[in-house]
Design a protein around this motif. Structure first.
Motif, short mmCIF file in Angstrom:
data_model
loop_
_atom_site.label_atom_id
_atom_site.label_comp_id
_atom_site.label_asym_id
_atom_site.label_seq_id
_atom_site.Cartn_x
_atom_site.Cartn_y
_atom_site.Cartn_z
N ILE A 184 0.81 -1.22 0.00
CA ILE A 184 0.00 0.00 0.00
C ILE A 184 0.84 1.28 0.00
CG2 ILE A 184 -1.85 -1.20 1.23
CD1 ILE A 184 -1.00 0.37 3.76
N GLU A 185 2.16 1.14 -0.03
CA GLU A 185 3.04 2.31 0.09
C GLU A 185 2.73 3.37 -0.96
OE1 GLU A 185 7.80 3.48 0.27
OE2 GLU A 185 7.18 1.42 -0.22
N ASP A 186 2.54 2.95 -2.20
CA ASP A 186 2.34 3.90 -3.31
C ASP A 186 0.91 4.42 -3.39
OD1 ASP A 186 4.99 3.67 -4.03
OD2 ASP A 186 4.61 2.01 -5.42
N LYS A 187 0.02 3.87 -2.60
CA LYS A 187 -1.38 4.28 -2.65
C LYS A 187 -1.62 5.58 -1.88
CE LYS A 187 -6.04 2.67 -1.37
NZ LYS A 187 -6.84 1.58 -0.77
N TYR A 188 -0.75 5.87 -0.90
CA TYR A 188 -0.99 6.98 0.01
C TYR A 188 0.09 8.05 -0.08
CZ TYR A 188 -4.42 3.89 2.20
OH TYR A 188 -5.50 3.07 2.44
N ASN A 189 -0.32 9.27 0.24
CA ASN A 189 0.60 10.38 0.45
C ASN A 189 0.92 10.40 1.94
OD1 ASN A 189 1.91 12.79 0.84
ND2 ASN A 189 0.32 14.08 -0.06
N TRP A 190 2.16 10.12 2.27
CA TRP A 190 2.53 9.95 3.67
C TRP A 190 2.88 11.27 4.37
CZ3 TRP A 190 1.54 5.30 5.69
CH2 TRP A 190 1.33 4.25 4.79
#
Length: 326
Positions: A184-190
């Motif tokens: 899911i790393e690329d799914k969200y703006n951290w």
């Protein structure tokens, strides 16, 4: 595709999804299903006075996990995590692993309270440590009914003593958690936060629960099983329970009391109210082993009369077979 912004709500949802995935997959996982065990009877070693208190109040003392007899237990778990991280050091996720090592000291001392049992009811080491040096008794409770008899939710844990199994489980949990977050790393703006650092803290927090089921191999004779009450701000919060204190020779020890549905009822019923038939469960005592340093015949008579007075029937009472005299 625009990335979804991380908020408190989405973070809570992510954490919940992780928990569900681990919960569903653990029993199917060859390495993790070693954590699941079973037994028919759990034993609690205590003095005669302790026994009377347990039956009369239908409750147990629940001690803060950081103040158990094995004072190095928490440190042992922490060291086991570091060994597991070292074993995985060639893993492609070396940055996260390094963050785990850097953040391991951020673990908070746990607000967990436990009552300890043994899967062995007639153990020399247990008589010495918890059975009043052989002048106490061992109480056998029906495993499947014990947790259900309490009026609060308790989790049960079989204690693991084998170091190889401990390391395998920790390594597998680290692998699965990293795998989950990588998906899911690329799914969200951290929001500028260090992703690897966040994942490492999640791993440490999760493993903090796991390592409280680990003890050094030298304690294997205990064959311990724990009932645990978590006061962590989720299901139960501070203030939901009275935290009491007792002293040993060199410590002030926090504890609370866990009551079953029967004792909770007794506290609220009117003096002349008849006891309802349904909905109550006494502690499921089904066996008592009299310690090797007690006079069996006379102690048995006293136990039988006391149990009858308290409404217990068909409790098997036997003598310890341990050749221990003092």
């Amino acid at each position: 595709m625009e990335k979804e912004t991380i908020t408190n709500e989405t973070w809570t949802e992510i954490q919940g999804n992780l928990f569900q995935e681990l919960l569903i997959n653990s029993p199917k996982n060859e390495k993790l299903n070693k954590r699941f065990g079973s037994c028919d009877t759990l034993f609690h070693y205590t003095s005669l006075n302790g026994f009377i208190s347990i039956i009369e109040t239908q409750s147990f003392y629940c001690t803060n996990v950081n103040f158990l007899n094995d004072s190095k237990e928490f440190k042992y778990g922490e060291e086991t995590i570091l060994k597991a991280v070292e074993n995985l050091k060639t893993n492609e996720n070396s940055s996260i692993l390094e963050k785990i090592k850097n953040n391991i000291e951020l673990q908070l001392k746990s607000d967990k309270y436990v009552t300890c049992f043994s899967k062995e009811g007639d153990s020399l080491s247990q008589w010495r440590a918890y059975g009043n040096d052989g002048k106490g008794i061992s109480l056998g409770f029906e495993f499947s009914d014990l947790t259900e008899s309490f009026d609060k939710y308790l989790t049960g844990s079989h204690i693991e003593y084998d170091e190889k199994t401990q390391l395998e489980i920790i390594e597998e949990f680290i692998r699965l958690i990293i795998e989950f977050y990588k998906k899911i790393e690329d799914k969200y703006n951290w929001n500028g936060q260090d992703f690897n650092n966040l994942v490492s803290k999640v791993i440490i927090k999760f493993l903090n629960n796991v390592i409280h089921t680990y003890k050094h191999p030298s304690f294997i004779d205990e064959k311990e099983y724990r009932l645990q009450l978590e006061i962590d701000g989720n299901l139960y919060k501070k203030g939901d329970f009275d935290i009491l204190f007792k002293s040993s020779e060199n410590l002030i020890i926090p504890y609370t009391i866990i009551k079953n549905s029967y004792s909770a009822y007794l506290e609220t019923k009117e003096p002349n109210e008849t006891e309802p038939i349904f909905g109550l469960k006494r502690l499921p005592l089904n066996k008592i082993i009299i310690g090797p340093n007690l006079s069996f015949d006379i102690v048995k008579i006293g136990l039988e009369q006391f149990l009858t007075n308290k409404g217990y029937e068909n409790v098997e009472i036997i003598k310890s077979e341990v050749p221990y005299r003092k």
